[in-house]
Design a protein around this motif. Structure first.
Motif, PDB file in Angstrom:
ATOM      1  N   PHE A  33      19.731  14.222   9.452  1.00  0.00           N
ATOM      2  CA  PHE A  33      21.122  14.568   9.159  1.00  0.00           C
ATOM      3  C   PHE A  33      21.887  14.913  10.432  1.00  0.00           C
ATOM      4  CE2 PHE A  33      24.455  17.651   8.146  1.00  0.00           C
ATOM      5  CZ  PHE A  33      25.185  16.934   7.199  1.00  0.00           C
ATOM      6  N   PHE A  34      21.272  15.672  11.327  1.00  0.00           N
ATOM      7  CA  PHE A  34      21.987  16.146  12.514  1.00  0.00           C
ATOM      8  C   PHE A  34      21.944  15.186  13.689  1.00  0.00           C
ATOM      9  CE2 PHE A  34      21.722  20.176  10.244  1.00  0.00           C
ATOM     10  CZ  PHE A  34      23.038  20.598  10.374  1.00  0.00           C
ATOM     11  N   LEU A  35      21.092  14.179  13.652  1.00  0.00           N
ATOM     12  CA  LEU A  35      20.992  13.240  14.767  1.00  0.00           C
ATOM     13  C   LEU A  35      22.319  12.533  15.072  1.00  0.00           C
ATOM     14  CD1 LEU A  35      18.803  12.634  16.744  1.00  0.00           C
ATOM     15  CD2 LEU A  35      18.055  10.755  15.308  1.00  0.00           C
ATOM     16  N   PRO A  36      23.066  12.046  14.067  1.00  0.00           N
ATOM     17  CA  PRO A  36      24.360  11.424  14.396  1.00  0.00           C
ATOM     18  C   PRO A  36      25.341  12.399  15.063  1.00  0.00           C
ATOM     19  CG  PRO A  36      23.712  10.878  12.147  1.00  0.00           C
ATOM     20  CD  PRO A  36      22.753  11.907  12.641  1.00  0.00           C
ATOM     21  N   TYR A  37      25.309  13.671  14.648  1.00  0.00           N
ATOM     22  CA  TYR A  37      26.195  14.661  15.263  1.00  0.00           C
ATOM     23  C   TYR A  37      25.764  14.956  16.700  1.00  0.00           C
ATOM     24  CZ  TYR A  37      27.873  15.320  10.544  1.00  0.00           C
ATOM     25  OH  TYR A  37      28.413  15.100   9.307  1.00  0.00           O
ATOM     26  N   MET A  38      24.458  14.964  16.923  1.00  0.00           N
ATOM     27  CA  MET A  38      23.978  15.172  18.285  1.00  0.00           C
ATOM     28  C   MET A  38      24.336  13.985  19.168  1.00  0.00           C
ATOM     29  SD  MET A  38      20.378  17.161  17.796  1.00  0.00           S
ATOM     30  CE  MET A  38      20.208  17.428  19.550  1.00  0.00           C
ATOM     31  N   THR A  39      24.321  12.782  18.613  1.00  0.00           N
ATOM     32  CA  THR A  39      24.715  11.588  19.363  1.00  0.00           C
ATOM     33  C   THR A  39      26.186  11.675  19.752  1.00  0.00           C
ATOM     34  OG1 THR A  39      23.064  10.292  18.178  1.00  0.00           O
ATOM     35  CG2 THR A  39      24.819   9.057  19.265  1.00  0.00           C
ATOM     36  N   LYS A  40      27.032  12.126  18.817  1.00  0.00           N
ATOM     37  CA  LYS A  40      28.457  12.307  19.121  1.00  0.00           C
ATOM     38  C   LYS A  40      28.658  13.376  20.187  1.00  0.00           C
ATOM     39  CE  LYS A  40      30.343  10.797  14.724  1.00  0.00           C
ATOM     40  NZ  LYS A  40      31.096  11.152  13.518  1.00  0.00           N
ATOM     41  N   ARG A  51      23.655  18.569  34.486  1.00  0.00           N
ATOM     42  CA  ARG A  51      22.913  19.791  34.129  1.00  0.00           C
ATOM     43  C   ARG A  51      23.504  20.460  32.901  1.00  0.00           C
ATOM     44  NH1 ARG A  51      21.897  23.135  39.558  1.00  0.00           N
ATOM     45  NH2 ARG A  51      23.732  22.030  40.165  1.00  0.00           N
ATOM     46  N   PHE A  52      24.828  20.476  32.813  1.00  0.00           N
ATOM     47  CA  PHE A  52      25.492  21.073  31.651  1.00  0.00           C
ATOM     48  C   PHE A  52      25.151  20.272  30.401  1.00  0.00           C
ATOM     49  CE2 PHE A  52      29.173  21.337  28.764  1.00  0.00           C
ATOM     50  CZ  PHE A  52      29.137  22.698  28.490  1.00  0.00           C
ATOM     51  N   ARG A  53      25.257  18.950  30.506  1.00  0.00           N
ATOM     52  CA  ARG A  53      24.938  18.068  29.377  1.00  0.00           C
ATOM     53  C   ARG A  53      23.497  18.281  28.917  1.00  0.00           C
ATOM     54  NH1 ARG A  53      22.781  12.524  29.934  1.00  0.00           N
ATOM     55  NH2 ARG A  53      22.703  11.666  27.847  1.00  0.00           N
ATOM     56  N   SER A  54      22.565  18.294  29.855  1.00  0.00           N
ATOM     57  CA  SER A  54      21.155  18.469  29.519  1.00  0.00           C
ATOM     58  C   SER A  54      20.907  19.818  28.859  1.00  0.00           C
ATOM     59  CB  SER A  54      20.284  18.355  30.764  1.00  0.00           C
ATOM     60  OG  SER A  54      20.371  17.052  31.289  1.00  0.00           O
ATOM     61  N   THR A  55      21.559  20.845  29.374  1.00  0.00           N
ATOM     62  CA  THR A  55      21.383  22.186  28.825  1.00  0.00           C
ATOM     63  C   THR A  55      21.910  22.272  27.397  1.00  0.00           C
ATOM     64  OG1 THR A  55      21.572  23.145  31.032  1.00  0.00           O
ATOM     65  CG2 THR A  55      21.945  24.630  29.162  1.00  0.00           C
ATOM     66  N   VAL A  56      23.095  21.758  27.169  1.00  0.00           N
ATOM     67  CA  VAL A  56      23.687  21.813  25.834  1.00  0.00           C
ATOM     68  C   VAL A  56      22.870  20.980  24.840  1.00  0.00           C
ATOM     69  CG1 VAL A  56      25.722  21.189  24.448  1.00  0.00           C
ATOM     70  CG2 VAL A  56      26.010  22.339  26.646  1.00  0.00           C
ATOM     71  N   MET A  57      22.466  19.802  25.242  1.00  0.00           N
ATOM     72  CA  MET A  57      21.715  18.939  24.323  1.00  0.00           C
ATOM     73  C   MET A  57      20.321  19.500  24.028  1.00  0.00           C
ATOM     74  SD  MET A  57      23.745  16.678  23.282  1.00  0.00           S
ATOM     75  CE  MET A  57      22.569  15.689  22.388  1.00  0.00           C
ATOM     76  N   ALA A  58      19.640  19.979  25.057  1.00  0.00           N
ATOM     77  CA  ALA A  58      18.315  20.569  24.837  1.00  0.00           C
ATOM     78  C   ALA A  58      18.438  21.822  23.977  1.00  0.00           C
ATOM     79  CB  ALA A  58      17.647  20.891  26.168  1.00  0.00           C
ATOM     80  N   GLY A  59      19.451  22.623  24.240  1.00  0.00           N
ATOM     81  CA  GLY A  59      19.689  23.822  23.431  1.00  0.00           C
ATOM     82  C   GLY A  59      19.997  23.481  21.984  1.00  0.00           C
ATOM     83  N   SER A  60      20.800  22.447  21.776  1.00  0.00           N
ATOM     84  CA  SER A  60      21.127  22.009  20.407  1.00  0.00           C
ATOM     85  C   SER A  60      19.886  21.527  19.677  1.00  0.00           C
ATOM     86  CB  SER A  60      22.167  20.883  20.442  1.00  0.00           C
ATOM     87  OG  SER A  60      23.351  21.321  21.041  1.00  0.00           O
TER      88      SER A  60
END
Length: 152
Positions: A33-40, A51-60
């Protein structure tokens, strides 16, 4: 646990498998369910520093996994209460958490009429933690395609 609350071997296998299936469904559904939202979110974050992108995505991803596992521990606690293994929610949650994570302190043990059923909580944890690990490794593989030394 009283004798009246004991389950037969077949009941333990049936109900253990049923609740294991519920946890697997919760886990896969949460990721799906959340994979499409994470892709967006990732698409939005592409214009930001790596680094910001990696941090936010890994945290999510971590938050998603943590919520899934927490829900599954609650499912097992409720299952243990519904099957009459525990009457106290605190004790049921504690046992579910230490069994799900396979820590298994051993300070609370189940009687013969619930041992197999309770073991399914551990199997459920091992399987969903494996899925979580695969998900997070795949996510990190997408976030860090180059050598780490290139991320400055």
């Amino acid at each position: 646990m009283t004798q009246e609350q004991a389950m037969s071997l077949l009941q333990q296998l049936f109900w253990g498998s049923a609740f294991l299936g519920i946890c697997a469904a919760i886990h896969v559904a949460m990721i799906g369910f959340f994979l499409p939202y994470m892709t967006k979110l990732d698409g939005f974050l592409l214009k930001h520093a790596p680094r910001f992108r990696s941090t936010v995505m890994a945290g999510s991803g971590f938050i998603l996994i943590a919520i899934s596992h927490t829900a599954e521990v609650w499912v097992w606690a409720k299952a243990l209460m519904l099957r009459g293994v525990f009457t106290d929610l605190n004790e049921a949650l504690y046992f579910s958490l230490v069994t799900f994570t396979t820590v298994g302190y051993g300070d609370i043990t189940l009687g013969e009429g619930a041992r197999i059923f309770g073991t399914f909580a551990g199997v459920s944890g091992v399987l969903t933690i494996g899925i979580s690990t695969a998900f997070l490794v795949a996510l990190m593989g997408k976030l860090v395609p180059k050598p780490l030394s290139d991320l400055k």
